[in-house]
Design a protein around this motif. Structure first.
Motif, mmCIF file in Angstrom:
data_model
loop_
_atom_site.group_PDB
_atom_site.id
_atom_site.type_symbol
_atom_site.label_atom_id
_atom_site.label_comp_id
_atom_site.label_asym_id
_atom_site.label_seq_id
_atom_site.Cartn_x
_atom_site.Cartn_y
_atom_site.Cartn_z
ATOM 1 N N TYR A 173 -1.937 -7.540 -5.853
ATOM 2 C CA TYR A 173 -0.984 -7.762 -4.722
ATOM 3 C C TYR A 173 -0.810 -9.505 -4.499
ATOM 4 O O TYR A 173 0.308 -10.085 -4.160
ATOM 5 C CB TYR A 173 -1.697 -7.361 -3.321
ATOM 6 C CG TYR A 173 -1.398 -7.855 -2.126
ATOM 7 C CD1 TYR A 173 -0.006 -7.614 -1.417
ATOM 8 C CD2 TYR A 173 -2.062 -8.922 -1.585
ATOM 9 C CE1 TYR A 173 0.488 -8.129 -0.381
ATOM 10 C CE2 TYR A 173 -1.802 -9.357 -0.142
ATOM 11 C CZ TYR A 173 -0.449 -8.948 0.320
ATOM 12 O OH TYR A 173 -0.037 -9.868 1.633
ATOM 13 N N ALA B 280 5.247 4.937 -7.515
ATOM 14 C CA ALA B 280 3.721 4.881 -7.602
ATOM 15 C C ALA B 280 3.116 5.584 -8.809
ATOM 16 O O ALA B 280 3.921 6.213 -9.404
ATOM 17 C CB ALA B 280 3.086 5.435 -6.309
ATOM 18 N N LYS C 21 -0.379 9.963 3.369
ATOM 19 C CA LYS C 21 0.478 8.700 3.399
ATOM 20 C C LYS C 21 2.028 9.303 4.168
ATOM 21 O O LYS C 21 2.334 8.372 4.847
ATOM 22 C CB LYS C 21 1.058 8.693 1.783
ATOM 23 C CG LYS C 21 2.145 7.737 1.572
ATOM 24 C CD LYS C 21 2.237 7.440 0.124
ATOM 25 C CE LYS C 21 3.650 6.854 0.033
ATOM 26 N NZ LYS C 21 3.627 6.516 -1.612
ATOM 27 N N THR D 59 -8.537 2.191 -2.157
ATOM 28 C CA THR D 59 -7.796 0.908 -1.775
ATOM 29 C C THR D 59 -6.622 0.936 -0.949
ATOM 30 O O THR D 59 -6.528 0.025 -0.213
ATOM 31 C CB THR D 59 -7.203 0.720 -3.344
ATOM 32 O OG1 THR D 59 -8.397 0.934 -4.395
ATOM 33 C CG2 THR D 59 -6.808 -0.817 -3.519
ATOM 34 N N PRO D 60 -5.560 1.995 -0.879
ATOM 35 C CA PRO D 60 -4.502 1.636 -0.019
ATOM 36 C C PRO D 60 -4.998 1.630 1.420
ATOM 37 O O PRO D 60 -4.492 0.865 2.072
ATOM 38 C CB PRO D 60 -3.926 3.090 -0.355
ATOM 39 C CG PRO D 60 -4.724 4.071 -0.865
ATOM 40 C CD PRO D 60 -5.823 3.080 -1.880
ATOM 41 N N TRP D 61 -6.290 2.254 1.722
ATOM 42 C CA TRP D 61 -6.558 2.274 3.023
ATOM 43 C C TRP D 61 -7.180 0.749 3.655
ATOM 44 O O TRP D 61 -6.970 0.202 4.753
ATOM 45 C CB TRP D 61 -7.705 3.224 3.423
ATOM 46 C CG TRP D 61 -7.183 4.562 3.305
ATOM 47 C CD1 TRP D 61 -7.452 5.543 2.097
ATOM 48 C CD2 TRP D 61 -6.108 5.242 4.220
ATOM 49 N NE1 TRP D 61 -6.771 6.722 2.485
ATOM 50 C CE2 TRP D 61 -6.075 6.533 3.689
ATOM 51 C CE3 TRP D 61 -5.748 4.961 5.346
ATOM 52 C CZ2 TRP D 61 -5.124 7.295 3.987
ATOM 53 C CZ3 TRP D 61 -4.898 5.872 5.893
ATOM 54 C CH2 TRP D 61 -4.569 6.906 5.397
ATOM 55 N N ARG E 104 3.096 1.425 -3.434
ATOM 56 C CA ARG E 104 2.495 1.322 -4.751
ATOM 57 C C ARG E 104 1.261 2.510 -5.194
ATOM 58 O O ARG E 104 0.772 2.557 -6.233
ATOM 59 C CB ARG E 104 1.866 0.044 -5.281
ATOM 60 C CG ARG E 104 2.804 -1.022 -5.459
ATOM 61 C CD ARG E 104 3.787 -0.586 -6.753
ATOM 62 N NE ARG E 104 4.401 -1.937 -7.246
ATOM 63 C CZ ARG E 104 5.679 -2.144 -7.319
ATOM 64 N NH1 ARG E 104 6.539 -1.341 -6.493
ATOM 65 N NH2 ARG E 104 6.259 -3.370 -7.892
ATOM 66 N N PHE E 105 1.086 3.182 -3.879
ATOM 67 C CA PHE E 105 -0.288 4.057 -4.014
ATOM 68 C C PHE E 105 0.200 5.411 -3.635
ATOM 69 O O PHE E 105 0.982 5.406 -2.541
ATOM 70 C CB PHE E 105 -1.399 3.403 -3.097
ATOM 71 C CG PHE E 105 -1.838 2.317 -3.888
ATOM 72 C CD1 PHE E 105 -2.887 2.399 -4.635
ATOM 73 C CD2 PHE E 105 -1.616 1.120 -3.158
ATOM 74 C CE1 PHE E 105 -3.829 1.298 -5.020
ATOM 75 C CE2 PHE E 105 -2.160 -0.248 -3.794
ATOM 76 C CZ PHE E 105 -3.188 0.017 -4.669
ATOM 77 N N ALA F 273 0.796 -1.272 0.061
ATOM 78 C CA ALA F 273 -0.076 0.044 -0.123
ATOM 79 C C ALA F 273 0.888 1.166 0.200
ATOM 80 O O ALA F 273 0.765 2.493 -0.561
ATOM 81 C CB ALA F 273 -0.897 0.080 1.238
#
Lengths: 286, 322
Positions: A194, B9, A115, B42-44, A109-110, A106
């Motif tokens: 993933y 990313a 963040k 999504t990341p969360w 890649r995001f 996470a």
């Protein structure tokens, strides 16, 4: 990589320096091995041999006297202890691998809001040594009703393992993003990527994490000691610690118990030596 | 490793130079993953569990601990009273509570010895030697052994008529000393065990660092006629500086938070109690959660301070792991 440059003119005359080097190595090896060897010898002695003793360095009369091991194994509840340790190992290692790799995925890649904050949370947590916060962590665990269950150490081992997150993070950066992109074109969603692409490619990092986590969990004393006081929830550390009571000064039994606990580590070490060195070098510098 | 942000990313949609292919793709298929409504969440989804665990088992305890440290809570009863800085005052005015810091000095001295030994063997073993791997294995193995087992091995080692006495009398230097009997020799003995146990870790770290120094450097030095000592000073030491400074930090914070070996071997008797042993006893034996929390907060602050000072003194490239 060993530094054996072919052209190196090493003074092969066995000079004083070389001799000193070997002497220091042999002395250090003796310092490491003698305490362990003596305990091994003691574990093979009968209680009479230990009591009227020809000293700690004397050899056992019967080299095949394994009765102390039997005593240690049964009276020391070692079977339960190995079972509990295996249970905790299984869940905490699986959890650490899944959680660590998901976090790394996470974060690497995001792009998302906060963040930086998330990363800071993980980073700052590395600075808080676990031993200092147990007084309060204990209350948290207790309030979940997890005190004196095997889930307490499992959750604690999973939840505080920042080192493995970093190991995964380092590794995941080396995986080209073009792989993700290609999968996305084929309609894969983030989770599929993933699971099907990133996770399988993490194998070397997973091996490292499993080894480090496995050894530290197997050896940990503090957490099971604080969180699982019941006798039937002993791990190998706490079960061995309890030898202090009933076996009192029965060094032949205590020694057998200690050897029983060390043996699996020795076997793992002999078989996985190379990976273990690398793993710890990687893990500790993160 | 020195990267601060992750450039890998996906670039934001308004990237200055969108590739020709991508433009075409997003025009043709409006609902790609990039602008999918779930994309933002999504990341969360991936971070939900890790963050929950992190907060629950690290940040909540730290917060609570600071709060407890200002109360007289016993850890069990529902009522706790706010006592201001009383716990801290006690901690700094009752000498018996503060004395445990003196014990750390033994371990601090031990870590100096430990780092020196590890450095010597790492240097020696990064060159070609007979039985190199065997020695490597022997030196590292103690680090992997279970702490309780080590405790017992060394209880027997220091026992009356135990391993140490037997060796000494074998060498003709028989003594009648109870090694764990008085505070000074007890702490020295325990610190010795800690050297025995942890040298292997430092050794492997140093070994890894030395071997990551490019081999040509040694060859060049050799051609210039540098001695081993000069190579050590001018190539090896600078090459492993980050690891060396990390080891110093680990040594200091480790010396302050020693628990296992003294607890297993002496239970903190005969003046071998350390800061963590004392905290654990206060909290879990004497139910003085408030006071124990104050101890823990002090220890945490000291360790954070040391880490901060180290980062100031040795700005190393490993700081920005994120």
């Amino acid at each position: 990589m060993t530094l054996t440059a072919p052209g190196r003119p090493r003074r092969r005359s066995l000079g004083i320096a070389t001799t000193l080097t070997y002497v220091s190595l042999v002395v250090a090896s003796l310092v490491v091995l003698i305490p362990l060897a003596v305990v091994f010898l003691t574990s093979l002695k009968t209680s009479r041999e230990v009591a009227d003793g020809g000293g700690a360095l004397s050899l056992p009369d019967d080299w095949l006297n394994f009765s102390n091991y039997a005593t240690a194994f049964t009276d020391g509840h070692m079977l339960t202890a190995f079972g509990n340790t295996a249970f905790i190992l299984l869940f905490s290692i699986t959890g650490t691998v899944v959680i660590g790799s998901m976090t790394a995925y996470a974060v690497d890649r995001f792009e998302f809001r906060f963040k930086k904050l998330v990363m800071a949370l993980f980073l700052i947590a590395t600075l808080v040594p676990g031993v200092t916060t147990q007084v309060a962590t204990f209350q948290v665990v207790n309030s979940f009703g997890l005190f004196d269950t095997r889930w307490a150490p499992i959750l604690l081992y999973m939840g505080t393992d920042i080192v493995s997150i970093y190991i995964f993070l380092q590794f995941i950066r080396g995986i080209p993003t073009s792989l993700d992109e290609a999968a996305r074109l084929d309609g894969a969603n983030a989770f599929t990527i993933y699971r099907k692409i990133i996770f399988p490619m993490l194998k070397p990092a997973i091996a490292t994490v499993v080894i480090i986590k496995g050894i530290t969990t197997y050896n940990d004393f503090y957490i099971p000691f604080l969180y699982m006081p019941s006798e039937d929830l002993g791990t190998i550390s706490t079960a061995l610690f309890r030898f202090k009571g009933p076996f009192g000064a029965h060094w032949e039994n205590i020694s057998a118990g200690a050897i029983l606990v060390i043996l699996p580590t020795l076997l793992v070490f002999l078989f996985l030596q190379r990976y273990i060195y690398n793993g710890f070098a990687q893990g500790a510098t993160k | 490793m020195t990267r601060t942000t992750t450039s890998t990313a996906a670039p934001p949609p308004a990237a200055p130079h969108p590739g020709e292919r991508r433009t075409r793709r997003s025009a043709g298929r409006p609902r790609t993953w990039r602008d999918h409504p779930l994309r933002r969440v999504t990341p969360w989804l991936f971070l939900l569990v890790p963050l929950a665990l992190l907060v629950t088992f690290t940040y909540v305890p730290v917060g609570n601990m600071i709060y407890y440290s200002f109360t007289d809570w016993d850890g069990v009863s529902p009522d706790r009273h706010h006592v201001g800085a009383d716990n801290y005052v006690q901690l700094f005015t009752r000498p018996e509570l503060f004395r445990v810091f003196a014990v750390s000095l033994y371990y601090l001295a031990a870590s100096v010895v430990q780092i020196a030994i590890a450095l010597w063997f790492a240097t020696v073993l990064s060159f070609d030697l007979r039985f190199r791997n065997l020695f490597k294995g022997i030196l590292f193995f103690p680090y992997l052994i279970n702490g309780v087992a080590i405790g017992f091995v060394f209880l027997y080692f220091f026992q009356d008529g135990g391993t140490l006495d037997a060796i000494l009398s074998f060498l003709g230097a028989g003594t009648d000393h109870a090694w764990l009997g008085d505070p000074e020799s007890a702490n020295t003995s325990l610190a010795g065990v800690s050297v025995w146990r942890f040298t292997g870790l430092n050794f492997v770290l140093f070994l890894g660092a030395i071997q990551s120094v490019p081999g040509e450097l040694y060859e060049a030095a050799q051609l210039d006629g540098a001695t081993r000592r000069q190579q050590f000073r001018h190539i090896i030491v600078p090459g492993i500086r980050p690891v060396l400074s990390l080891s110093v930090i680990l040594a200091i914070s480790g010396s302050l938070s020693v628990f296992e070996i003294p607890y297993i071997m002496t239970g903190g008797a005969t003046g071998t109690s350390t800061f963590v042993i004392q905290t654990v006893k206060l909290a879990f034996q004497f139910n003085k959660t408030g006071l124990a929390s104050a101890c823990a907060v002090v220890l945490l602050l000291i360790i954070l301070l040391i880490t901060w000072v180290q980062r100031r003194l040795v700005p190393d490239e490993k700081v920005d792991l994120v």
